[in-house]
Scaffold this motif. Structure first.
Motif, mmCIF file in Angstrom:
data_model
loop_
_atom_site.group_PDB
_atom_site.id
_atom_site.type_symbol
_atom_site.label_atom_id
_atom_site.label_comp_id
_atom_site.label_asym_id
_atom_site.label_seq_id
_atom_site.Cartn_x
_atom_site.Cartn_y
_atom_site.Cartn_z
ATOM 1 N N GLY A 145 -6.202 8.615 -1.498
ATOM 2 C CA GLY A 145 -4.806 9.009 -1.686
ATOM 3 C C GLY A 145 -3.858 7.834 -1.563
ATOM 4 O O GLY A 145 -2.802 7.947 -0.952
ATOM 5 N N GLU A 146 -4.266 6.697 -2.158
ATOM 6 C CA GLU A 146 -3.410 5.525 -2.052
ATOM 7 C C GLU A 146 -3.507 4.622 -3.271
ATOM 8 O O GLU A 146 -4.483 4.669 -4.018
ATOM 9 C CB GLU A 146 -3.705 4.720 -0.784
ATOM 10 N N THR A 147 -2.473 3.812 -3.429
ATOM 11 C CA THR A 147 -2.414 2.788 -4.451
ATOM 12 C C THR A 147 -2.120 1.468 -3.756
ATOM 13 O O THR A 147 -1.252 1.403 -2.890
ATOM 14 C CB THR A 147 -1.309 3.091 -5.485
ATOM 15 N N ARG A 178 9.112 4.391 -5.208
ATOM 16 C CA ARG A 178 9.161 5.850 -5.055
ATOM 17 C C ARG A 178 9.623 6.527 -6.342
ATOM 18 O O ARG A 178 9.043 7.515 -6.787
ATOM 19 C CB ARG A 178 10.094 6.237 -3.915
ATOM 20 N N LYS A 179 10.662 5.976 -6.939
ATOM 21 C CA LYS A 179 11.215 6.561 -8.166
ATOM 22 C C LYS A 179 10.180 6.539 -9.293
ATOM 23 O O LYS A 179 9.994 7.532 -9.998
ATOM 24 C CB LYS A 179 12.472 5.796 -8.583
ATOM 25 N N THR A 180 9.486 5.416 -9.437
ATOM 26 C CA THR A 180 8.482 5.264 -10.497
ATOM 27 C C THR A 180 7.327 6.237 -10.315
ATOM 28 O O THR A 180 6.917 6.926 -11.257
ATOM 29 C CB THR A 180 7.950 3.817 -10.519
ATOM 30 N N ILE A 181 6.800 6.319 -9.104
ATOM 31 C CA ILE A 181 5.636 7.186 -8.859
ATOM 32 C C ILE A 181 6.038 8.656 -8.872
ATOM 33 O O ILE A 181 5.346 9.490 -9.464
ATOM 34 C CB ILE A 181 4.926 6.789 -7.559
ATOM 35 N N ASP A 182 7.155 8.992 -8.252
ATOM 36 C CA ASP A 182 7.599 10.389 -8.250
ATOM 37 C C ASP A 182 7.875 10.903 -9.667
ATOM 38 O O ASP A 182 7.656 12.081 -9.951
ATOM 39 C CB ASP A 182 8.837 10.560 -7.369
ATOM 40 N N ALA A 183 8.301 10.007 -10.561
ATOM 41 C CA ALA A 183 8.560 10.399 -11.953
ATOM 42 C C ALA A 183 7.285 10.781 -12.695
ATOM 43 O O ALA A 183 7.338 11.472 -13.710
ATOM 44 C CB ALA A 183 9.270 9.267 -12.696
ATOM 45 N N THR A 230 3.444 12.633 -5.508
ATOM 46 C CA THR A 230 4.373 12.516 -4.390
ATOM 47 C C THR A 230 4.072 11.260 -3.590
ATOM 48 O O THR A 230 2.950 11.068 -3.120
ATOM 49 C CB THR A 230 4.266 13.747 -3.471
ATOM 50 N N THR A 231 5.092 10.424 -3.443
ATOM 51 C CA THR A 231 4.958 9.175 -2.704
ATOM 52 C C THR A 231 5.157 9.427 -1.219
ATOM 53 O O THR A 231 6.106 10.083 -0.816
ATOM 54 C CB THR A 231 6.018 8.164 -3.190
ATOM 55 N N GLY A 232 4.251 8.876 -0.426
ATOM 56 C CA GLY A 232 4.358 8.972 1.031
ATOM 57 C C GLY A 232 4.737 7.626 1.622
ATOM 58 O O GLY A 232 5.609 6.933 1.095
ATOM 59 N N GLU A 233 4.055 7.250 2.674
ATOM 60 C CA GLU A 233 4.330 5.993 3.386
ATOM 61 C C GLU A 233 4.060 4.775 2.499
ATOM 62 O O GLU A 233 3.086 4.736 1.749
ATOM 63 C CB GLU A 233 3.447 5.925 4.631
ATOM 64 N N THR A 286 0.857 -1.188 0.000
ATOM 65 C CA THR A 286 0.000 0.000 0.000
ATOM 66 C C THR A 286 0.888 1.232 0.000
ATOM 67 O O THR A 286 1.777 1.362 0.830
ATOM 68 C CB THR A 286 -0.917 0.016 1.233
ATOM 69 N N VAL A 287 0.651 2.113 -0.970
ATOM 70 C CA VAL A 287 1.467 3.315 -1.140
ATOM 71 C C VAL A 287 0.578 4.543 -0.988
ATOM 72 O O VAL A 287 -0.407 4.691 -1.717
ATOM 73 C CB VAL A 287 2.130 3.337 -2.546
ATOM 74 N N LYS A 288 0.902 5.402 -0.048
ATOM 75 C CA LYS A 288 0.193 6.671 0.091
ATOM 76 C C LYS A 288 0.739 7.632 -0.961
ATOM 77 O O LYS A 288 1.962 7.758 -1.127
ATOM 78 C CB LYS A 288 0.390 7.265 1.498
ATOM 79 N N ILE A 289 -0.163 8.296 -1.679
ATOM 80 C CA ILE A 289 0.239 9.191 -2.767
ATOM 81 C C ILE A 289 -0.547 10.484 -2.668
ATOM 82 O O ILE A 289 -1.777 10.462 -2.540
ATOM 83 C CB ILE A 289 -0.019 8.540 -4.143
ATOM 84 N N SER A 290 0.139 11.602 -2.744
ATOM 85 C CA SER A 290 -0.562 12.890 -2.766
ATOM 86 C C SER A 290 -0.462 13.481 -4.167
ATOM 87 O O SER A 290 0.491 13.237 -4.891
ATOM 88 C CB SER A 290 0.013 13.852 -1.728
ATOM 89 N N GLY A 291 -1.485 14.216 -4.531
ATOM 90 C CA GLY A 291 -1.506 14.867 -5.839
ATOM 91 C C GLY A 291 -2.523 14.286 -6.799
ATOM 92 O O GLY A 291 -2.821 14.888 -7.826
#
Length: 87
Positions: free
Chosen positions: A40-42, A56-61, A65-68, A5-10
């Motif tokens: 706000g999650e994947t 993190r690199k994949t999502i931030d690209a 913005t990747t969180g927890e 589980t990836v928290k994502i903002s934006g």
């Protein structure tokens, strides 16, 4: 099977969710990936654990913005699974 589980903002809409899902599918051998902009999650299901730095690199690209990031073993619930049903 591993549930990550990836928290994502934006993320703001279904197209944002699709953008994240496509990026994850293209970068990792996943069984299933589902994003939810309201939460706000994947959630990613995979056979093997995924590298957190690579996630993190994949999502931030993609511009989000990747969180927890959390990972745990995942077992699909059967047809007659009732959880904590009390009778």
């Amino acid at each position: 099977m591993i549930k990550t589980t990836v928290k994502i903002s934006g993320m703001a809409c279904a197209m944002c969710e699709a953008h994240i899902n496509d990026a994850v599918r293209g970068a990792f051998p996943v069984k299933k990936v589902t994003s939810n902009h309201s939460k706000g999650e994947t959630v990613i299901l995979s056979e093997e654990p995924l590298d957190e730095a690579a996630i993190r690199k994949t999502i931030d690209a993609t511009g989000y913005t990747t969180g927890e990031i959390t990972s745990a073993p995942y077992k699909k619930k059967g047809l007659f699974h009732f959880g904590a049903l009390q009778i």
